[in-house]
Design a protein around this motif. Structure first.
Motif, mmCIF file in Angstrom:
data_model
loop_
_atom_site.group_PDB
_atom_site.id
_atom_site.type_symbol
_atom_site.label_atom_id
_atom_site.label_comp_id
_atom_site.label_asym_id
_atom_site.label_seq_id
_atom_site.Cartn_x
_atom_site.Cartn_y
_atom_site.Cartn_z
ATOM 1 N N LEU A 122 0.858 -1.181 0.000
ATOM 2 C CA LEU A 122 0.000 0.000 0.000
ATOM 3 C C LEU A 122 0.892 1.228 0.000
ATOM 4 C CD1 LEU A 122 -3.026 0.839 0.430
ATOM 5 C CD2 LEU A 122 -2.468 1.060 2.844
ATOM 6 N N ASP A 123 0.487 2.238 -0.762
ATOM 7 C CA ASP A 123 1.219 3.487 -0.764
ATOM 8 C C ASP A 123 1.272 4.040 0.675
ATOM 9 O OD1 ASP A 123 2.222 5.829 -2.466
ATOM 10 O OD2 ASP A 123 0.764 6.756 -1.119
ATOM 11 N N VAL A 124 2.466 4.481 1.075
ATOM 12 C CA VAL A 124 2.683 4.906 2.456
ATOM 13 C C VAL A 124 1.713 6.012 2.878
ATOM 14 C CG1 VAL A 124 4.353 6.146 3.897
ATOM 15 C CG2 VAL A 124 5.108 4.211 2.527
ATOM 16 N N GLU A 125 1.508 6.983 1.984
ATOM 17 C CA GLU A 125 0.626 8.104 2.354
ATOM 18 C C GLU A 125 -0.816 7.645 2.526
ATOM 19 O OE1 GLU A 125 1.377 12.110 0.583
ATOM 20 O OE2 GLU A 125 2.879 10.971 -0.542
ATOM 21 N N VAL A 126 -1.240 6.722 1.664
ATOM 22 C CA VAL A 126 -2.604 6.192 1.762
ATOM 23 C C VAL A 126 -2.761 5.445 3.093
ATOM 24 C CG1 VAL A 126 -4.268 4.583 0.730
ATOM 25 C CG2 VAL A 126 -2.808 5.989 -0.747
ATOM 26 N N GLY A 127 -1.749 4.653 3.444
ATOM 27 C CA GLY A 127 -1.805 3.865 4.681
ATOM 28 C C GLY A 127 -1.856 4.752 5.919
ATOM 29 N N LEU A 128 -1.022 5.799 5.933
ATOM 30 C CA LEU A 128 -1.008 6.691 7.100
ATOM 31 C C LEU A 128 -2.338 7.440 7.205
ATOM 32 C CD1 LEU A 128 2.656 8.083 6.982
ATOM 33 C CD2 LEU A 128 1.697 6.551 8.710
ATOM 34 N N ALA A 129 -2.891 7.819 6.050
ATOM 35 C CA ALA A 129 -4.189 8.511 6.054
ATOM 36 C C ALA A 129 -5.282 7.578 6.587
ATOM 37 C CB ALA A 129 -4.532 8.992 4.644
ATOM 38 N N ARG A 130 -5.232 6.304 6.163
ATOM 39 C CA ARG A 130 -6.205 5.317 6.669
ATOM 40 C C ARG A 130 -6.108 5.226 8.186
ATOM 41 N NH1 ARG A 130 -6.019 -0.577 3.706
ATOM 42 N NH2 ARG A 130 -6.781 -0.027 1.654
ATOM 43 N N LYS A 131 -4.860 5.157 8.669
ATOM 44 C CA LYS A 131 -4.679 4.962 10.105
ATOM 45 C C LYS A 131 -5.140 6.194 10.894
ATOM 46 C CE LYS A 131 -2.033 2.535 13.357
ATOM 47 N NZ LYS A 131 -0.823 1.977 13.865
ATOM 48 N N ARG A 132 -4.863 7.379 10.323
ATOM 49 C CA ARG A 132 -5.311 8.613 10.991
ATOM 50 C C ARG A 132 -6.836 8.656 11.059
ATOM 51 N NH1 ARG A 132 -1.917 11.650 7.762
ATOM 52 N NH2 ARG A 132 0.095 11.500 8.774
ATOM 53 N N ALA A 133 -7.462 8.247 9.960
ATOM 54 C CA ALA A 133 -8.933 8.240 9.919
ATOM 55 C C ALA A 133 -9.488 7.258 10.943
ATOM 56 C CB ALA A 133 -9.404 7.886 8.516
ATOM 57 N N GLN A 134 -8.821 6.098 11.064
ATOM 58 C CA GLN A 134 -9.269 5.107 12.065
ATOM 59 C C GLN A 134 -9.150 5.706 13.459
ATOM 60 O OE1 GLN A 134 -6.504 1.968 11.193
ATOM 61 N NE2 GLN A 134 -7.894 0.893 9.810
ATOM 62 N N ARG A 135 -8.050 6.455 13.674
ATOM 63 C CA ARG A 135 -7.855 7.030 15.006
ATOM 64 C C ARG A 135 -8.946 8.051 15.309
ATOM 65 N NH1 ARG A 135 -3.268 11.328 16.552
ATOM 66 N NH2 ARG A 135 -3.933 11.978 14.500
ATOM 67 N N GLU A 136 -9.250 8.883 14.287
ATOM 68 C CA GLU A 136 -10.280 9.900 14.511
ATOM 69 C C GLU A 136 -11.631 9.261 14.800
ATOM 70 O OE1 GLU A 136 -9.638 12.458 11.147
ATOM 71 O OE2 GLU A 136 -7.704 13.025 12.054
ATOM 72 N N ARG A 137 -11.916 8.151 14.075
ATOM 73 C CA ARG A 137 -13.185 7.453 14.342
ATOM 74 C C ARG A 137 -13.181 6.889 15.756
ATOM 75 N NH1 ARG A 137 -12.798 5.519 9.109
ATOM 76 N NH2 ARG A 137 -12.051 3.479 9.758
ATOM 77 N N ALA A 138 -12.016 6.369 16.172
ATOM 78 C CA ALA A 138 -11.922 5.751 17.499
ATOM 79 C C ALA A 138 -12.095 6.793 18.601
ATOM 80 C CB ALA A 138 -10.581 5.043 17.651
ATOM 81 N N GLU A 139 -11.680 8.041 18.299
ATOM 82 C CA GLU A 139 -11.746 9.088 19.330
ATOM 83 C C GLU A 139 -13.092 9.808 19.344
ATOM 84 O OE1 GLU A 139 -6.942 9.969 19.384
ATOM 85 O OE2 GLU A 139 -8.295 11.426 18.464
ATOM 86 N N ALA A 140 -13.909 9.531 18.329
ATOM 87 C CA ALA A 140 -15.214 10.203 18.253
ATOM 88 C C ALA A 140 -16.087 9.755 19.425
ATOM 89 C CB ALA A 140 -15.890 9.851 16.932
ATOM 90 N N PRO A 141 -17.002 10.641 19.873
ATOM 91 C CA PRO A 141 -17.851 10.260 21.007
ATOM 92 C C PRO A 141 -18.635 8.983 20.705
ATOM 93 C CG PRO A 141 -18.252 12.555 20.296
ATOM 94 C CD PRO A 141 -17.295 11.956 19.324
ATOM 95 N N GLY A 142 -18.673 8.085 21.667
ATOM 96 C CA GLY A 142 -19.450 6.853 21.512
ATOM 97 C C GLY A 142 -18.736 5.751 20.750
ATOM 98 N N ALA A 143 -17.484 5.989 20.331
ATOM 99 C CA ALA A 143 -16.764 4.972 19.555
ATOM 100 C C ALA A 143 -16.298 3.840 20.477
ATOM 101 C CB ALA A 143 -15.563 5.602 18.865
#
Ligand code: TYD
Length: 227
Positions: A136-157
């Protein structure tokens, strides 16, 4: 001696998901199989993992980092991997020594021969029979992981999402050196590696992985009748 299979790939490549899917499928088919991860997989290894990923540990020297990964690996090999292989079972591991060569070697610039020597001490020379690289392209992978983190930090996650750790937080150039390092490792030992695109749907990738594994595990005695 059983079969040892490892999963490697950049952050966000979905290798942990694929390792788990393969584990569940082999288990359902009655194979003796365990799934573990690095750094971690044992009580001591999980404690070492906490030290390694802690965002506050900015002062950690590269040698310390290398030796901690290797110490966790030594414990995992001696406590879990080798004993299970000796019973003839299948061991699936989410990351292994190749990560040290790619991250500490190519990424941090540690001497590769030195890393091979340290790794040989830590593992007693045990290397996988087969290694998947989920590409996987490194930038795509890091963006995926950041998005996962933001979802995890969202209220009720739920809390079951990947951590954003000290090692992810390194700059893009570092992650690109790591990816180039994996490419070099694959060129060096093409028969051990299977490089598969991490961009395809999860189920398709799981099927490809399963098909690659079948010839290797056919000799392994199943525990019971397939489900
Ligand atoms: P991992 O839990 O696989 O994280 P991710 O699923 O986010 O890829 O690995 C934790 C981090 O440790 C990851 O950034 C890769 C790094 N790592 C090394 O730098 N060297 C090593 O030897 C290993 C096993 C992992």
């Amino acid at each position: 001696m059983g079969v040892f299979i490892t999963f490697e790939g950049p952050e966000g490549s979905g290798k942990s998901t694929q390792a788990r899917l393969l584990y569940e499928r082999l288990q359902a088919e009655g194979y003796p199989v365990i799934l573990t991860r690095e750094p971690g997989g044992t009580r001591i290894g999980e404690l070492i993992r906490r030290i390694l990923v802690d965002l506050r540990h900015t002062e950690m020297a590269p040698t310390t980092e290398t030796l901690l990964f290797s110490a966790a690996r030594a414990q995992l090999v001696s406590e879990l991997i080798r004993p299970y292989l000796n019973t003839g079972g299948i061991v699936l591991c989410d990351r292994y020594a190749d990560s040290t060569f790619a991250y500490q070697g190519y990424g941090l610039g540690r001497d590769l021969d030195e890393l091979y020597a340290i790794t040989a001490v830590a593992t007693g020379g045990l290397m996988p029979n087969l290694t998947f690289y989920l590409d996987l392209d490194v930038e795509v992978g890091l963006a995926r992981k950041r998005a996962q983190r933001e979802r995890a930090e969202a209220p009720g996650a739920s809390a079951a999402h990947p951590e954003w750790n000290r090692l992810d937080a390194r700059d893009l150039a570092y992650h690109q050196r790591v990816a180039a390092g994996f490419a070099a490792l694959i060129r060096r030992e093409p028969e051990r590696w299977r490089r598969l695109s991490a961009l395809q749907p999860i189920e398709e990738l799981a099927e490809q992985i399963y098909r690659e594994v079948v010839p290797l595990i056919t000799p392994v005695a199943r525990l019971g009748s397939p489900v």
